[in-house]
Design a protein around this motif. Sequence first.
Motif, PDB file in Angstrom:
ATOM      1  N   PRO A  26       0.834  -1.207   0.000  1.00  0.00           N
ATOM      2  CA  PRO A  26       0.000   0.000   0.000  1.00  0.00           C
ATOM      3  C   PRO A  26       0.869   1.258   0.000  1.00  0.00           C
ATOM      4  O   PRO A  26       1.966   1.268   0.563  1.00  0.00           O
ATOM      5  N   ASN A  27       0.373   2.303  -0.635  1.00  0.00           N
ATOM      6  CA  ASN A  27       1.139   3.550  -0.712  1.00  0.00           C
ATOM      7  C   ASN A  27       0.688   4.543   0.359  1.00  0.00           C
ATOM      8  O   ASN A  27       0.682   5.737   0.135  1.00  0.00           O
ATOM      9  N   PHE A  28       0.312   4.007   1.513  1.00  0.00           N
ATOM     10  CA  PHE A  28      -0.100   4.834   2.645  1.00  0.00           C
ATOM     11  C   PHE A  28       0.395   4.156   3.913  1.00  0.00           C
ATOM     12  O   PHE A  28       0.635   2.953   3.933  1.00  0.00           O
ATOM     13  N   PRO A  29       0.575   4.921   4.981  1.00  0.00           N
ATOM     14  CA  PRO A  29       1.025   4.315   6.242  1.00  0.00           C
ATOM     15  C   PRO A  29      -0.093   3.482   6.868  1.00  0.00           C
ATOM     16  O   PRO A  29      -1.258   3.884   6.858  1.00  0.00           O
ATOM     17  N   TYR A  30       0.293   2.335   7.403  1.00  0.00           N
ATOM     18  CA  TYR A  30      -0.718   1.420   7.951  1.00  0.00           C
ATOM     19  C   TYR A  30      -0.196   0.635   9.152  1.00  0.00           C
ATOM     20  O   TYR A  30       1.012   0.498   9.350  1.00  0.00           O
ATOM     21  N   ILE A  31      -1.159   0.149   9.903  1.00  0.00           N
ATOM     22  CA  ILE A  31      -0.908  -0.806  10.979  1.00  0.00           C
ATOM     23  C   ILE A  31      -1.353  -2.159  10.452  1.00  0.00           C
ATOM     24  O   ILE A  31      -2.473  -2.293   9.941  1.00  0.00           O
ATOM     25  N   LEU A  32      -0.488  -3.145  10.563  1.00  0.00           N
ATOM     26  CA  LEU A  32      -0.878  -4.499  10.201  1.00  0.00           C
ATOM     27  C   LEU A  32      -1.566  -5.139  11.404  1.00  0.00           C
ATOM     28  O   LEU A  32      -1.012  -5.156  12.511  1.00  0.00           O
ATOM     29  N   VAL A  33      -2.763  -5.626  11.189  1.00  0.00           N
ATOM     30  CA  VAL A  33      -3.526  -6.303  12.237  1.00  0.00           C
ATOM     31  C   VAL A  33      -3.502  -7.791  11.915  1.00  0.00           C
ATOM     32  O   VAL A  33      -3.922  -8.205  10.838  1.00  0.00           O
ATOM     33  N   TYR A  34      -2.956  -8.586  12.837  1.00  0.00           N
ATOM     34  CA  TYR A  34      -2.900 -10.034  12.626  1.00  0.00           C
ATOM     35  C   TYR A  34      -3.504 -10.698  13.858  1.00  0.00           C
ATOM     36  O   TYR A  34      -2.858 -10.838  14.887  1.00  0.00           O
ATOM     37  N   VAL A  46      -8.396  -0.013  18.883  1.00  0.00           N
ATOM     38  CA  VAL A  46      -7.468  -0.089  17.757  1.00  0.00           C
ATOM     39  C   VAL A  46      -7.883   0.912  16.672  1.00  0.00           C
ATOM     40  O   VAL A  46      -7.042   1.642  16.131  1.00  0.00           O
ATOM     41  N   GLN A  47      -9.170   0.965  16.379  1.00  0.00           N
ATOM     42  CA  GLN A  47      -9.661   1.924  15.380  1.00  0.00           C
ATOM     43  C   GLN A  47      -9.386   3.366  15.813  1.00  0.00           C
ATOM     44  O   GLN A  47      -8.942   4.185  15.009  1.00  0.00           O
ATOM     45  N   ASP A  48      -9.641   3.672  17.075  1.00  0.00           N
ATOM     46  CA  ASP A  48      -9.390   5.023  17.587  1.00  0.00           C
ATOM     47  C   ASP A  48      -7.905   5.377  17.492  1.00  0.00           C
ATOM     48  O   ASP A  48      -7.541   6.489  17.105  1.00  0.00           O
ATOM     49  N   TYR A  49      -7.044   4.445  17.846  1.00  0.00           N
ATOM     50  CA  TYR A  49      -5.604   4.680  17.771  1.00  0.00           C
ATOM     51  C   TYR A  49      -5.193   4.978  16.322  1.00  0.00           C
ATOM     52  O   TYR A  49      -4.450   5.923  16.062  1.00  0.00           O
ATOM     53  N   HIS A  64     -11.684  -9.205   8.678  1.00  0.00           N
ATOM     54  CA  HIS A  64     -12.134  -8.378   9.793  1.00  0.00           C
ATOM     55  C   HIS A  64     -12.699  -7.098   9.197  1.00  0.00           C
ATOM     56  O   HIS A  64     -11.946  -6.198   8.801  1.00  0.00           O
ATOM     57  N   MET A  65     -14.009  -7.024   9.122  1.00  0.00           N
ATOM     58  CA  MET A  65     -14.676  -5.904   8.459  1.00  0.00           C
ATOM     59  C   MET A  65     -14.405  -4.569   9.161  1.00  0.00           C
ATOM     60  O   MET A  65     -14.604  -3.518   8.586  1.00  0.00           O
ATOM     61  N   TRP A  66     -13.928  -4.603  10.384  1.00  0.00           N
ATOM     62  CA  TRP A  66     -13.642  -3.377  11.114  1.00  0.00           C
ATOM     63  C   TRP A  66     -12.309  -2.754  10.693  1.00  0.00           C
ATOM     64  O   TRP A  66     -12.007  -1.625  11.053  1.00  0.00           O
ATOM     65  N   CYS A  67     -11.512  -3.486   9.919  1.00  0.00           N
ATOM     66  CA  CYS A  67     -10.269  -2.931   9.371  1.00  0.00           C
ATOM     67  C   CYS A  67     -10.591  -2.217   8.059  1.00  0.00           C
ATOM     68  O   CYS A  67     -11.589  -2.508   7.407  1.00  0.00           O
ATOM     69  N   ASP A  68      -9.731  -1.284   7.680  1.00  0.00           N
ATOM     70  CA  ASP A  68      -9.933  -0.553   6.429  1.00  0.00           C
ATOM     71  C   ASP A  68      -9.780  -1.459   5.216  1.00  0.00           C
ATOM     72  O   ASP A  68     -10.457  -1.281   4.208  1.00  0.00           O
ATOM     73  N   TYR A  69      -8.864  -2.420   5.315  1.00  0.00           N
ATOM     74  CA  TYR A  69      -8.606  -3.349   4.209  1.00  0.00           C
ATOM     75  C   TYR A  69      -8.415  -4.749   4.775  1.00  0.00           C
ATOM     76  O   TYR A  69      -7.782  -4.925   5.819  1.00  0.00           O
ATOM     77  N   GLN A  70      -8.942  -5.730   4.067  1.00  0.00           N
ATOM     78  CA  GLN A  70      -8.706  -7.134   4.387  1.00  0.00           C
ATOM     79  C   GLN A  70      -8.027  -7.730   3.167  1.00  0.00           C
ATOM     80  O   GLN A  70      -8.598  -7.714   2.071  1.00  0.00           O
ATOM     81  N   LEU A  71      -6.824  -8.214   3.347  1.00  0.00           N
ATOM     82  CA  LEU A  71      -6.057  -8.719   2.212  1.00  0.00           C
ATOM     83  C   LEU A  71      -5.808 -10.215   2.331  1.00  0.00           C
ATOM     84  O   LEU A  71      -5.270 -10.688   3.338  1.00  0.00           O
ATOM     85  N   ALA A  72      -6.235 -10.927   1.307  1.00  0.00           N
ATOM     86  CA  ALA A  72      -5.821 -12.322   1.171  1.00  0.00           C
ATOM     87  C   ALA A  72      -4.406 -12.258   0.620  1.00  0.00           C
ATOM     88  O   ALA A  72      -4.136 -11.497  -0.311  1.00  0.00           O
ATOM     89  N   CYS A  73      -3.505 -12.994   1.213  1.00  0.00           N
ATOM     90  CA  CYS A  73      -2.124 -12.876   0.764  1.00  0.00           C
ATOM     91  C   CYS A  73      -1.374 -14.186   0.951  1.00  0.00           C
ATOM     92  O   CYS A  73      -1.742 -15.013   1.773  1.00  0.00           O
ATOM     93  N   THR A  74      -0.310 -14.322   0.190  1.00  0.00           N
ATOM     94  CA  THR A  74       0.569 -15.480   0.340  1.00  0.00           C
ATOM     95  C   THR A  74       1.430 -15.263   1.588  1.00  0.00           C
ATOM     96  O   THR A  74       1.509 -14.138   2.101  1.00  0.00           O
TER      97      THR A  74
END
Length: 171
Positions: A26-34, A46-49, A64-74
Motif C-alpha cells: 500500500p502507498n499509505f502508512p498502515y498498521i498491520l492487524v494479525y 485499535v480503530q481510535d488509535y 475483519h470488516m472493522w479494518c480498512d482493508y482485508q487482504l488475502a495474501c501469500t
Amino acid sequence: SREKIEICLDPTFLYEFNFIDTFQIPNFPYILVYTYGMIDDRVKEVQDYARRHDLKLISAGFRHMWCDYQLACTPFDFLTLVKNAVAVITDTFHGSVFAIKYNKDFVVYNKQKPKVHYLLEDLGLVSALAETGYLSSIDKIRSDFVGVNQLLLAKIASSRLYLEECIAQIK
C-alpha cells in the motif's frame, strides 16, 4: 536418564526469508492487524488509535470488516506487509515473531498464552503485552529493540548448533 534439552527458537527465527518482493505494498502508512478475532472494546480502541495517528488498518489473511482493508495474501506477501507496516497489532505467536524479526513497533493482546508470554519475556519485550485500554492510554506504540537483536543472534546460533548436534546423533 534424560539429557538436558535446550529450548530452540521457533524455526521462523532461524530461517532467512530471501525472496523477491513482488507484492504491491500500500502507498499509505498502515498498521498491520494479525488476529483471529478481537473483542469489541479492543476493536474500538485499535480503530481510535489508527484514526488518531492517521493510519489505515490492514488485516492480513483474516476477514475483519472493522479494518480498512482485508487482504488475502501469500506467506511472502504477509512478510512484505509486516516489513512495511508502521506497527503491528496482534494476539498471535507468529504475529509477535515476525514483528520482532523485522523490528516493528508492536502490541500483543495475549497475556494468557504461555508461548507468547515466554517469547516476549525471554527477549525482554514484555512491554509489548497489552490489555484492553492500553492503546487509549499511550501516545504511540513503541518497542525497544535495544539489545534484543544481539540476544536474538546468540539464540539463533545456539538453536542452530543444538539442532545440528541432534541431527548428527541421528546419522
